[in-house]
Design a protein around this motif. Structure first.
Motif, short mmCIF file in Angstrom:
data_model
loop_
_atom_site.label_atom_id
_atom_site.label_comp_id
_atom_site.label_asym_id
_atom_site.label_seq_id
_atom_site.Cartn_x
_atom_site.Cartn_y
_atom_site.Cartn_z
N PRO A 15 105.38 -73.16 32.12
CA PRO A 15 105.76 -71.86 31.22
C PRO A 15 104.88 -71.45 29.96
O PRO A 15 104.44 -72.42 29.19
N ALA A 16 104.18 -70.56 30.56
CA ALA A 16 103.43 -70.38 29.64
C ALA A 16 102.88 -68.35 29.78
O ALA A 16 103.89 -67.73 31.00
N THR A 17 101.95 -67.84 29.13
CA THR A 17 101.90 -66.50 29.33
C THR A 17 100.30 -66.21 29.06
O THR A 17 99.65 -66.60 28.21
N MET A 18 99.77 -66.51 30.42
CA MET A 18 98.55 -65.94 30.39
C MET A 18 98.12 -64.96 31.12
O MET A 18 98.77 -64.29 32.56
N GLU A 19 96.83 -64.42 31.24
CA GLU A 19 96.32 -63.49 32.34
C GLU A 19 95.98 -63.83 33.41
O GLU A 19 95.28 -65.41 33.06
N ALA A 20 95.62 -63.14 34.71
CA ALA A 20 95.68 -63.69 36.28
C ALA A 20 94.20 -63.49 35.90
O ALA A 20 93.10 -63.21 35.24
N GLY A 21 93.47 -65.13 36.82
CA GLY A 21 92.65 -65.26 37.08
C GLY A 21 92.12 -67.04 37.10
O GLY A 21 92.95 -67.69 37.43
N ASP A 22 91.08 -67.65 37.01
CA ASP A 22 90.25 -68.93 37.58
C ASP A 22 90.16 -69.29 36.06
O ASP A 22 90.05 -68.70 35.18
N TYR A 23 90.56 -70.70 36.01
CA TYR A 23 90.83 -71.49 34.40
C TYR A 23 90.25 -72.88 35.01
O TYR A 23 90.28 -72.74 36.45
N THR A 24 90.25 -73.66 34.76
CA THR A 24 90.42 -75.30 34.25
C THR A 24 91.07 -75.79 34.07
O THR A 24 91.74 -74.90 32.83
N LEU A 25 91.78 -76.65 35.03
CA LEU A 25 93.02 -76.80 34.26
C LEU A 25 93.04 -78.18 34.00
O LEU A 25 92.11 -78.66 34.19
N GLY A 26 93.03 -79.08 32.36
CA GLY A 26 93.24 -80.46 31.84
C GLY A 26 94.17 -80.85 32.06
O GLY A 26 95.14 -80.88 31.11
N ILE A 27 93.75 -82.01 32.29
CA ILE A 27 95.64 -83.13 32.66
C ILE A 27 94.29 -84.74 31.30
O ILE A 27 93.90 -85.35 32.73
N ARG A 28 95.21 -85.17 30.78
CA ARG A 28 95.10 -86.89 30.63
C ARG A 28 95.07 -87.64 31.91
O ARG A 28 96.32 -87.25 32.17
N ASN B 42 103.65 -79.10 29.29
CA ASN B 42 103.64 -79.69 28.17
C ASN B 42 102.35 -80.51 27.60
O ASN B 42 101.82 -80.26 26.15
N ASP B 43 102.11 -81.11 28.70
CA ASP B 43 100.59 -81.73 28.46
C ASP B 43 99.60 -81.42 29.12
O ASP B 43 98.41 -81.93 29.61
N VAL B 44 99.75 -80.05 29.68
CA VAL B 44 98.44 -79.12 30.31
C VAL B 44 97.64 -78.94 29.20
O VAL B 44 98.02 -78.24 28.30
N HIS B 45 96.49 -78.42 29.51
CA HIS B 45 95.21 -77.47 28.79
C HIS B 45 94.79 -76.52 29.41
O HIS B 45 94.24 -76.89 30.97
N PHE B 46 93.94 -75.73 29.52
CA PHE B 46 93.50 -74.50 30.11
C PHE B 46 92.64 -74.16 29.22
O PHE B 46 92.24 -73.58 28.81
N PHE B 47 91.51 -74.07 29.76
CA PHE B 47 90.67 -73.53 29.37
C PHE B 47 89.69 -72.14 30.79
O PHE B 47 89.98 -72.65 31.82
N ASP B 48 89.26 -71.77 29.51
CA ASP B 48 88.49 -70.11 30.59
C ASP B 48 86.99 -70.38 30.94
O ASP B 48 86.68 -71.58 30.70
#
Length: 367
Positions: A267-280, A343-349
């Motif tokens: 569940p999120a609102t983001m633009e389409a594209g390539d990202y880095t997904l972070g999970i601890r 809700n535990d993930v992070h996205f980085f552009d």
């Protein structure tokens, strides 16, 4: 008032070695602030500029209401504690602690004696006052070095990795002692370390540096839960955050995430594209559903209360780390299924900046 403020402070060595770049930072009156970052990031240089041991290439430094750029170190009313205790071996503890006061010729014998005894009681070393440094343990020598600074009654304490020469158990003990002493004295303290555990456990706030640039200034839990960027996310936390290259496709109020063996909807609102997904690592859990994220176990590292699993995707060699309960012991080479909460993930552009996905508050980018 002993606030410390750095305004657009830079340090350049020679013609092109930029050690510190345009740092803006305010350390509040009475605050314990930790400067943390990898070796060579500029944290010790920043501390030395505050102390007056390094000249400033650009910017201003204020201690209290005074700009101290051109003030001599001995006139800044700061006390510095170094990694090297630098105690005089031929002097007793009492003489080491009082030496700076006697050298200044500003205080009488009775006041010097009273300050030394008060500091010794605070540090719980009154019985050591007549001993010599060679008779002391490393932890006791560190307390004496602190006492030598405390008796000066400074406006600001500057500490440059003061615990790095101690063994692990004593470092843990001294972290607690330093916090107690600073809380009792209420003196503004700037503490430099490369050890993120020290930063997370000691600081009211932490200031994270990388390549001479300030990355984030915030309470430790904010830096952990809401990192400004990929560097902070990877530096703060042990073991480090896992990163995956993914492609994001919007799908109504959610996004489809695919890449590095991960396929899921978040569940999120983001633009389409390539990202880095972070999970601890602690946010990865063992899944019973084999359709979830797959990984192959390389090494199981028992840590007592937890096990660290070092894994890789079935079709890749990227290292993945999961922190699981001590009762889970998969075999090396075993394929397991992992899961994580959305809700535990992070996205980085592509620039490394973190994407804010919800109504979370700003992660205190500004000091």
């Amino acid at each position: 008032m002993s606030r410390v403020r750095l305004s657009n402070v830079s340090k350049v060595y020679g013609d092109d070695v930029l050690a510190v770049k345009e740092v803006d930072l305010t350390v509040r009156d009475g605050e314990f602030l930790v400067l943390v970052g990898p070796s060579g990031c500029g944290k010790s240089t920043t501390l030395r500029m505050i102390a007056g041991l390094e000249t400033i290439t650009q910017g201003e430094i204020e201690i209290g209401e005074t700009v101290v750029n051109d003030v001599r170190p001995q006139d800044r009313n700061i006390a510095m504690v170094f990694q090297n205790y630098a105690l005089y071996p031929h002097m007793t503890v009492r003489e080491n602690m009082s030496f700076g006061l006697r050298l200044s010729k500003q205080f009488g014998d009775d006041e010097i004696s009273g300050r030394v005894e008060d500091a010794a009681n605070l540090l719980e070393i009154p019985e050591l006052l007549d001993q010599y440094p060679k008779q002391l343990s490393g932890g006791q020598q560190q307390r004496v070095a602190l006492g030598r600074s405390i008796v000066r009654d400074p406006d600001v304490f500057l500490m440059d990795e003061p615990l790095s020469n101690l063994d692990a158990k004593l470092r843990t003990q001294m972290r607690t002692e330093l916090q107690r002493i600073q809380d009792d004295l209420g003196v503004t303290t700037i503490y430099v370390t490369h050890d993120q555990t020290e930063a997370m456990t000691m600081g009211d706030r932490i200031a994270i540096l990388n390549d001479g640039e300030l990355q984030q200034v915030a309470e430790p839990e904010v830096c952990y839960d809401q990192p400004n960027n990929k560097f902070v996310a990877g530096f703060i936390g042990s073991p480090s955050m896992n990163f995956f290259d993914v492609e994001v496709t919007p799908a109504g109020d959610s996004v489809q995430v695919a890449g590095d063996g991960i396929e899921t909807t978040i569940p999120a609102t983001m633009e389409a594209g390539d990202y880095t997904l972070g999970i601890r690592p602690e946010d990865l859990s063992i899944a019973s559903d084999e359709e979830r994220f797959q990984a192959i176990v390389d090494v199981v590292e028992p840590m007592g209360s937890d096990n660290f699993l070092y894994l890789h995707p079935p079709d890749g060699d990227q290292e993945i780390i999961a922190r699981v309960g001590s009762d889970y012991h998969p075999e090396s080479g075993e394929k397991i299924a992992l899961d994580f909460a959305a809700n535990d993930v992070h996205f980085f552009d592509e620039t490394g900046e973190r994407i804010m996905l919800s109504d979370e508050s700003d992660p205190m980018k500004a000091p």
